[in-house]
Scaffold this active site. Structure first.
Site, mmCIF file in Angstrom:
data_model
loop_
_atom_site.group_PDB
_atom_site.id
_atom_site.type_symbol
_atom_site.label_atom_id
_atom_site.label_comp_id
_atom_site.label_asym_id
_atom_site.label_seq_id
_atom_site.Cartn_x
_atom_site.Cartn_y
_atom_site.Cartn_z
ATOM 1 N N GLY A 1 44.460 48.256 51.848
ATOM 2 C CA GLY A 1 45.653 47.422 51.735
ATOM 3 C C GLY A 1 45.911 46.591 52.973
ATOM 4 O O GLY A 1 45.021 46.346 53.797
ATOM 5 N N TYR A 11 52.209 38.245 40.361
ATOM 6 C CA TYR A 11 51.568 37.717 41.563
ATOM 7 C C TYR A 11 51.914 36.242 41.718
ATOM 8 O O TYR A 11 51.329 35.373 41.107
ATOM 9 C CB TYR A 11 50.056 37.888 41.494
#
Length: 319
Positions: A247, A98
């Protein structure tokens, strides 16, 4: 909450009471927002020795656009992390991919020295050649390096939960997990988890190293990992659903969700979180966000109590 509660018992409790265990449980929480914190006070013991509130925080969205680089407002990202702790969150999920690296660095910058009882779960095994690109690398030496680097970025001597981010089809899973077992034996990992796996792969993995959790995509409209969730329930493994509220594209518009949300003066995203918490006693949602208002809305969803009829109607919306 006793991890040995079965799904049948759990559903019986939740559907009869409509409360889903969200107001129950015990254990020490930190943070000043007691009214919100108590609503989240349903405890699951990851690995039997890591008590966490069942609603956690996913730290993927605090990075830059496309999960790449630093966020446009670094101070805001730090405030989001600190606010999560104030609201009673004590499980933060992240990964070296990330950013890459950015999420872990921000967590340490915002929260170190860490509050007692804070569980930080991270992952390794996916590389980032560029924005929007995710390439598996499960080579043992690479994974050992990932663990060492995550320890440095997070400023920890041991990682509470280290998850294999994905199975690299070019490397036998047993070799990848063998490397994590070595790091566990060296005291650098407390527990091991898997991500994006099938029940058969979990069985294979458990022959190499104890597995305490699984992280797969799962939400109201996407039940592809239903069999994996059922396996986790049977074996009392924590299940961390990613994309818990749909999402990037969010949940599809639906009259049923809109009607129930209106009845509770809530958003459909809050319904999605409440439904997940009610779905299974091993469910540990980790919704992520880069905005404090959205974070507070997510946490407030733990107080939302669906009636048995509402829960069944939402359950019937599988994609």
């Amino acid at each position: 909450m006793d991890n040995r509660v079965t799904r049948r018992t759990f559903l019986g409790i939740s559907l009869v009471s409509g409360a889903t265990l969200l107001a129950g449980g015990s254990g020490a929480l930190f943070g000043a927002e007691s009214s919100m914190s108590k609503s989240m006070n349903s405890i699951f013991k990851l690995g039997g020795d890591l008590p966490v509130n069942r609603l956690g925080f996913g730290a993927m969205r605090i990075t830059g656009e496309g999960i790449w680089g630093w966020p446009p407002d670094r101070d805001n990202a730090l405030k989001v992390l600190r606010r999560a702790i104030e609201l009673g969150v004590n499980l933060i999920d992240t990964a070296d991919a990330y950013g890459p690296e950015t999420s872990e660095l921000l967590i340490a910058e915002a929260l170190h020295p860490y509050p007692a009882g804070l569980v930080i779960a991270t992952k390794g095994g996916l590389t980032r050649p560029g924005p929007g690109r995710w390439v598996p690398n499960g080579r043992p030496d690479y994974l050992k390096g990932c663990v060492e680097n995550s320890l440095k970025r997070l400023r920890r001597e041991r990682i509470d939960l280290y998850q294999l981010h994905t199975v690299d089809r070019k490397v036998p899973m047993e070799e990848s997990l063998g490397a994590l077992k070595e790091m566990q034996s060296a005291g650098k990992i407390r527990h091991v988890g898997l991500s994006n796996v099938s029940p058969d792969e979990i069985v294979r993995g458990r022959k190499v190293v104890p597995i305490i959790s699984v992280q797969n995509r799962y939400n109201i409209g996407d039940r592809e990992s239903e069999k994996t969730l059922i396996y986790c329930e049977k074996e009392e493994l924590g299940f961390l659903p990613w994309f818990p509220i749909g999402g990037g594209n969010g949940l599809k518009s639906n009259p049923t969700l809109d009607r129930i949300a209106k009845a509770h003066s809530a958003s459909v995203y809050q319904l999605a979180i409440a439904w997940l918490l009610q779905r299974s006693p091993v469910m540990l949602p980790i919704p992520g966000t880069s905005k404090i208002a959205h974070l507070e809305e997510n946490v407030a969803a733990a107080k939302l109590r669906l009636t048995p009829e509402e829960w069944k109607m939402i359950d019937g919306l599988a994609g």
